[in-house]
Design a protein around this motif. Structure first.
Motif, mmCIF file in Angstrom:
data_model
loop_
_atom_site.group_PDB
_atom_site.id
_atom_site.type_symbol
_atom_site.label_atom_id
_atom_site.label_comp_id
_atom_site.label_asym_id
_atom_site.label_seq_id
_atom_site.Cartn_x
_atom_site.Cartn_y
_atom_site.Cartn_z
ATOM 1 N N ILE A 162 -16.907 -18.654 -6.178
ATOM 2 C CA ILE A 162 -17.005 -17.429 -5.257
ATOM 3 C C ILE A 162 -15.787 -16.818 -5.482
ATOM 4 C CG2 ILE A 162 -17.221 -16.845 -2.776
ATOM 5 C CD1 ILE A 162 -19.614 -18.306 -3.642
ATOM 6 N N ALA A 163 -15.835 -15.429 -5.993
ATOM 7 C CA ALA A 163 -14.576 -14.934 -6.035
ATOM 8 C C ALA A 163 -14.304 -14.016 -4.745
ATOM 9 C CB ALA A 163 -14.714 -13.880 -7.133
ATOM 10 N N LEU A 164 -13.020 -13.661 -4.463
ATOM 11 C CA LEU A 164 -12.697 -12.861 -3.318
ATOM 12 C C LEU A 164 -12.162 -11.482 -4.056
ATOM 13 C CD1 LEU A 164 -11.016 -15.506 -1.072
ATOM 14 C CD2 LEU A 164 -13.360 -14.807 -1.358
ATOM 15 N N LYS A 165 -12.153 -11.104 -5.185
ATOM 16 C CA LYS A 165 -12.180 -9.766 -5.733
ATOM 17 C C LYS A 165 -13.351 -9.553 -6.492
ATOM 18 C CE LYS A 165 -7.254 -9.774 -6.030
ATOM 19 N NZ LYS A 165 -6.049 -9.649 -7.101
ATOM 20 N N GLN A 166 -13.868 -8.079 -6.634
ATOM 21 C CA GLN A 166 -15.078 -7.846 -7.444
ATOM 22 C C GLN A 166 -14.774 -6.967 -8.605
ATOM 23 O OE1 GLN A 166 -18.175 -5.246 -5.503
ATOM 24 N NE2 GLN A 166 -19.409 -7.279 -5.711
ATOM 25 N N PHE A 167 -15.134 -7.368 -9.837
ATOM 26 C CA PHE A 167 -14.684 -6.607 -10.783
ATOM 27 C C PHE A 167 -16.130 -6.288 -11.567
ATOM 28 C CE2 PHE A 167 -11.459 -9.887 -10.548
ATOM 29 C CZ PHE A 167 -10.462 -9.076 -9.912
#
Length: 343
Positions: free
Chosen positions: A145-150
């Motif tokens: 679960i990433a707390l940034k989105q690329f």
């Protein structure tokens, strides 16, 4: 399909089994190019050390990995606290690791955690193409679960709507009569800076405000001792009053709070002479001598959603990828005021 083993990685890499082991354990007695070659082949063959398979075969470790750059930034430390509290509600323990925003260290941490130590990982990742590639690889073996989105990131994400947050700040300042609003940010991380900077420019353009000024803080650390705004403050003093920004929108609260100190030391009165806003709404912002106007999504909600996503992923590995964007809220305090008539 044949299960990939460490011997397969060794054969494909043209090295010994021991060398493969040293590559995965980040040993110093292996050349960087050899290590990179081994890890690249492992990625292509979708291989994680066998301890991961052993750990997953047992069911679950009931432990969640939390990976962040550091805890010097109060926003990150507060966020980690809320994630840990949310994990406890699901009877999950947590394991914390710090990357110092270094991609090599991040890779080492992810490999270690994915090798059976945790069931899933919540991460504020490094911002690079290499980081995205590595996260996607790890995510094929253990939920991320990433707390940034690329662009190109294939794992679940939970983020704040930075564009809307920036718009809320700027509209607040404009409602107070400010038309000369500057943006202050570090040089990195590039993605986050560009997202907020672009939102700053688009909002001003949409309101037909031509004044744009981007100041850069040349520091990547959040240690107060490392910040030096002397040149910025001097440049402000040298500008004609009619051209000087009447408000500064800082990339985050730490920069904003340090800016206020530097401005006051130079004789500026906040917010009479210049308004200052931040981003993240950290606790110390509301307790500072001049309580800081800031914007943020709920850290509590972020922690809850991140853990819920991970919990659902662990129960159903075929769950579709979820990209959740939290709505931010503006917190108006004493660091912003109606633009002075003298300006």
């Amino acid at each position: 399909m044949k299960k990939v083993s460490i011997e397969d990685i060794a054969q494909a890499s043209g090295v010994s089994r021991g060398t493969v082991s040293r590559a995965f354990n980040q040993r110093s007695d292996i050349k960087a190019e050899t290590r990179d070659k081994v890890l690249d082949i492992a990625r292509k063959l979708n291989y994680i050390p066998n301890s991961s398979a052993r750990g997953l075969a047992k069911g679950c470790s009931e432990c969640v990995g939390i990976v962040v750059p550091d805890l010097l930034n109060p926003f990150l430390s507060e966020m980690v606290t809320y994630i840990e509290r949310s994990a406890r509600k699901h009877n999950l323990s947590t394991s914390l690791a710090l990357t110092d925003d270094e991609i090599t260290l991040q890779e080492r941490i992810l490999i270690s955690m994915a090798s059976g130590k945790v069931d899933g990982i919540i991460i504020t990742p490094c911002e690079s193409d290499e980081s995205i590639k590595f996260l996607n690889w790890i995510n094929t073996r253990i939920p991320i679960i990433a707390l940034k989105q690329f662009e190109g990131l294939e794992c679940d994400t939970v983020i704040c709507n930075d564009t809307l947050a920036s718009k809320l700040v700027l509209e607040h300042l404009i409602d107070l009569g400010h038309r000369r609003i500057a943006f202050l940010s570090p040089e990195a991380p590039v993605f986050s800076v560009e997202q907020r900077l672009n939102a700053y420019k688009r909002t001003l353009n949409s309101l037909e405000i031509e004044y744009e000024k981007h100041f850069i803080c040349h520091s990547k650390t959040f240690d107060k001792e490392e910040f030096d705004f002397t040149k910025l403050v001097k440049s402000l003093l040298q500008m004609p009053v009619g051209e000087r920004p009447t408000a500064i929108f800082a990339y985050d609260d730490i920069i904003a709070l340090n800016l206020i100190v530097a401005l006051e030391n130079a004789g500026f009165s906040i917010p009479r002479d210049i308004s200052v806003t931040g981003f993240d709404n950290i606790s110390m912002g509301k307790l500072s001598r001049v309580p800081l106007t800031s914007v943020a999504a709920s850290s509590t909600r972020l922690g809850e959603i991140a853990i819920d996503l991970l919990h659902n992923k662990l129960k159903n590995e075929n769950e579709k990828v979820a990209n959740i964007t939290l709505i931010p809220k503006l917190f108006i305090r004493n660091s912003t005021a109606q633009v002075s008539l003298i300006c």
